[in-house]
Write a protein that holds these residues in place. Sequence first.
Motif, PDB file in Angstrom:
ATOM      1  N   VAL A 212     -54.979  32.759  88.540  1.00 19.90           N
ATOM      2  CA  VAL A 212     -56.096  31.929  89.013  1.00 19.90           C
ATOM      3  C   VAL A 212     -56.638  32.379  90.373  1.00 19.90           C
ATOM      4  O   VAL A 212     -57.697  31.913  90.789  1.00 19.90           O
ATOM      5  CB  VAL A 212     -55.683  30.444  89.093  1.00 19.90           C
ATOM      6  N   GLY A 213     -55.941  33.273  91.035  1.00 20.84           N
ATOM      7  CA  GLY A 213     -56.394  33.723  92.347  1.00 20.84           C
ATOM      8  C   GLY A 213     -55.649  33.034  93.471  1.00 20.84           C
ATOM      9  O   GLY A 213     -54.846  32.118  93.253  1.00 20.84           O
ATOM     10  N   ASN A 214     -55.934  33.463  94.701  1.00 21.42           N
ATOM     11  CA  ASN A 214     -55.227  32.934  95.866  1.00 21.42           C
ATOM     12  C   ASN A 214     -55.565  31.478  96.142  1.00 21.42           C
ATOM     13  O   ASN A 214     -54.711  30.694  96.563  1.00 21.42           O
ATOM     14  CB  ASN A 214     -55.552  33.765  97.102  1.00 21.42           C
ATOM     15  N   ARG A 215     -56.853  31.110  95.927  1.00 22.53           N
ATOM     16  CA  ARG A 215     -57.263  29.711  96.090  1.00 22.53           C
ATOM     17  C   ARG A 215     -58.344  29.379  95.075  1.00 22.53           C
ATOM     18  O   ARG A 215     -59.155  30.230  94.709  1.00 22.53           O
ATOM     19  CB  ARG A 215     -57.788  29.431  97.502  1.00 22.53           C
ATOM     20  N   THR A 216     -58.326  28.136  94.629  1.00 23.55           N
ATOM     21  CA  THR A 216     -59.342  27.671  93.686  1.00 23.55           C
ATOM     22  C   THR A 216     -60.151  26.550  94.326  1.00 23.55           C
ATOM     23  O   THR A 216     -59.647  25.808  95.177  1.00 23.55           O
ATOM     24  CB  THR A 216     -58.705  27.160  92.388  1.00 23.55           C
ATOM     25  N   PHE A 217     -61.407  26.442  93.881  1.00 27.30           N
ATOM     26  CA  PHE A 217     -62.320  25.428  94.417  1.00 27.30           C
ATOM     27  C   PHE A 217     -63.075  24.788  93.262  1.00 27.30           C
ATOM     28  O   PHE A 217     -63.765  25.470  92.508  1.00 27.30           O
ATOM     29  CB  PHE A 217     -63.288  26.064  95.420  1.00 27.30           C
ATOM     30  N   LYS A 218     -62.920  23.461  93.147  1.00 30.04           N
ATOM     31  CA  LYS A 218     -63.503  22.709  92.031  1.00 30.04           C
ATOM     32  C   LYS A 218     -64.795  22.024  92.466  1.00 30.04           C
ATOM     33  O   LYS A 218     -64.799  21.176  93.351  1.00 30.04           O
ATOM     34  CB  LYS A 218     -62.501  21.650  91.550  1.00 30.04           C
TER      35      LYS A 218
ATOM     36  N   ARG B  93     -56.949  35.184  80.458  1.00 25.68           N
ATOM     37  CA  ARG B  93     -56.784  36.568  79.996  1.00 25.68           C
ATOM     38  C   ARG B  93     -57.757  37.509  80.685  1.00 25.68           C
ATOM     39  O   ARG B  93     -57.394  38.649  81.020  1.00 25.68           O
ATOM     40  CB  ARG B  93     -56.972  36.630  78.480  1.00 25.68           C
ATOM     41  N   GLU B  94     -58.971  37.052  80.904  1.00 26.54           N
ATOM     42  CA  GLU B  94     -59.939  37.910  81.572  1.00 26.54           C
ATOM     43  C   GLU B  94     -59.598  38.100  83.059  1.00 26.54           C
ATOM     44  O   GLU B  94     -59.804  39.182  83.613  1.00 26.54           O
ATOM     45  CB  GLU B  94     -61.352  37.348  81.414  1.00 26.54           C
ATOM     46  N   ARG B  95     -59.057  37.062  83.686  1.00 26.68           N
ATOM     47  CA  ARG B  95     -58.609  37.238  85.075  1.00 26.68           C
ATOM     48  C   ARG B  95     -57.408  38.181  85.129  1.00 26.68           C
ATOM     49  O   ARG B  95     -57.285  38.989  86.066  1.00 26.68           O
ATOM     50  CB  ARG B  95     -58.266  35.880  85.688  1.00 26.68           C
ATOM     51  N   GLU B  96     -56.557  38.093  84.137  1.00 32.75           N
ATOM     52  CA  GLU B  96     -55.412  39.009  84.076  1.00 32.75           C
ATOM     53  C   GLU B  96     -55.896  40.461  83.961  1.00 32.75           C
ATOM     54  O   GLU B  96     -55.358  41.364  84.609  1.00 32.75           O
ATOM     55  CB  GLU B  96     -54.519  38.658  82.890  1.00 32.75           C
ATOM     56  N   LYS B  97     -56.914  40.680  83.147  1.00 39.38           N
ATOM     57  CA  LYS B  97     -57.480  42.028  83.012  1.00 39.38           C
ATOM     58  C   LYS B  97     -58.016  42.528  84.352  1.00 39.38           C
ATOM     59  O   LYS B  97     -57.840  43.704  84.697  1.00 39.38           O
ATOM     60  CB  LYS B  97     -58.595  42.025  81.971  1.00 39.38           C
ATOM     61  N   LEU B  98     -58.678  41.641  85.084  1.00 42.88           N
ATOM     62  CA  LEU B  98     -59.184  42.028  86.395  1.00 42.88           C
ATOM     63  C   LEU B  98     -58.054  42.497  87.298  1.00 42.88           C
ATOM     64  O   LEU B  98     -58.151  43.546  87.952  1.00 42.88           O
ATOM     65  CB  LEU B  98     -59.910  40.854  87.047  1.00 42.88           C
ATOM     66  N   GLU B  99     -56.988  41.715  87.347  1.00 44.72           N
ATOM     67  CA  GLU B  99     -55.887  42.051  88.249  1.00 44.72           C
ATOM     68  C   GLU B  99     -55.149  43.301  87.791  1.00 44.72           C
ATOM     69  O   GLU B  99     -54.723  44.107  88.622  1.00 44.72           O
ATOM     70  CB  GLU B  99     -54.950  40.853  88.366  1.00 44.72           C
ATOM     71  N   LYS B 100     -55.023  43.489  86.489  1.00 44.13           N
ATOM     72  CA  LYS B 100     -54.365  44.698  85.992  1.00 44.13           C
ATOM     73  C   LYS B 100     -55.183  45.949  86.281  1.00 44.13           C
ATOM     74  O   LYS B 100     -54.630  47.054  86.371  1.00 44.13           O
ATOM     75  CB  LYS B 100     -54.101  44.570  84.495  1.00 44.13           C
ATOM     76  N   SER B 101     -56.496  45.779  86.440  1.00 44.47           N
ATOM     77  CA  SER B 101     -57.345  46.925  86.770  1.00 44.47           C
ATOM     78  C   SER B 101     -57.445  47.156  88.276  1.00 44.47           C
ATOM     79  O   SER B 101     -58.199  48.029  88.720  1.00 44.47           O
ATOM     80  CB  SER B 101     -58.743  46.731  86.176  1.00 44.47           C
ATOM     81  N   GLY B 102     -56.683  46.374  89.042  1.00 50.58           N
ATOM     82  CA  GLY B 102     -56.579  46.622  90.470  1.00 50.58           C
ATOM     83  C   GLY B 102     -57.314  45.664  91.375  1.00 50.58           C
ATOM     84  O   GLY B 102     -57.222  45.769  92.598  1.00 50.58           O
ATOM     85  N   TYR B 103     -58.036  44.718  90.815  1.00 55.66           N
ATOM     86  CA  TYR B 103     -58.751  43.743  91.642  1.00 55.66           C
ATOM     87  C   TYR B 103     -57.803  42.660  92.151  1.00 55.66           C
ATOM     88  O   TYR B 103     -56.814  42.315  91.495  1.00 55.66           O
ATOM     89  CB  TYR B 103     -59.879  43.088  90.850  1.00 55.66           C
TER      90      TYR B 103
END
Length: 245
Positions: A230-236, A202-212
Amino acid sequence: MGSPHKEPIPGHKIHLLSPRTGSGGDYVPGLSCLSWRFGVETNNIVGWITVPGQCKDYVGHYMLGDQYRKDSSIVANEALRYAQSLTLGRDGKDVWVFDIDETTLSNLPYYAGHGFGVEPYNPELFNKWVMEGKAPALPESLELYKKLMGLGTRVVFLTGRPEEQRNVTANNLRQAGYHTWEKLVLKAASYSGKKAMVYKSREREKLEKSGYRIIGNMGDQWSDLLGTNVGNRTFKLPDPMYYIS
């Protein structure tokens, strides 16, 4: 570009205890601790509460020894290779999301005194450690952070720490070398009872909705990297000491 085989940064120790016995998957009756760790890192062993008691020395040796640092190094180097391949926008909206605990800051000094995950999680003791604000940086993540900043990438810290730990967390990050960030997102009380994956999605969704635009996302738990937005790529990054759903 960074080499995928770059060695851990020399001269940087996360914790000064000497490695324990049990390296290289030494024999434990009825259990291969090396295979157990592999299952954890590949998200095939889920929902576990504590490290198996037989694996305390193995996990301790891994976390304090060279292999943990080498594993962290190859993840950070692959992340850098990817970041260097990108062409960033000119609007400052390309962000890299970092988790905090066992990603950018290391709680190894705490876990070294509490069985490397064999002991059940004690929120009172752990929060007392957090409030000391003394967690060191994971050196490989700090080096990646610096290089990302040099590339013009903005950084967002997204942590499961509660909002009341904002000041100590911000000060700890700065003292460890993370001096600048776009946002520091901590878990609000409204997420009480919600799983980490739900909260972080949900917090990542908020980031993207705000234009990030989330170009990269790094964490030590699968709950940091699964879910939505989750973004373009993830790193564990490796972490066999605890599991967060």
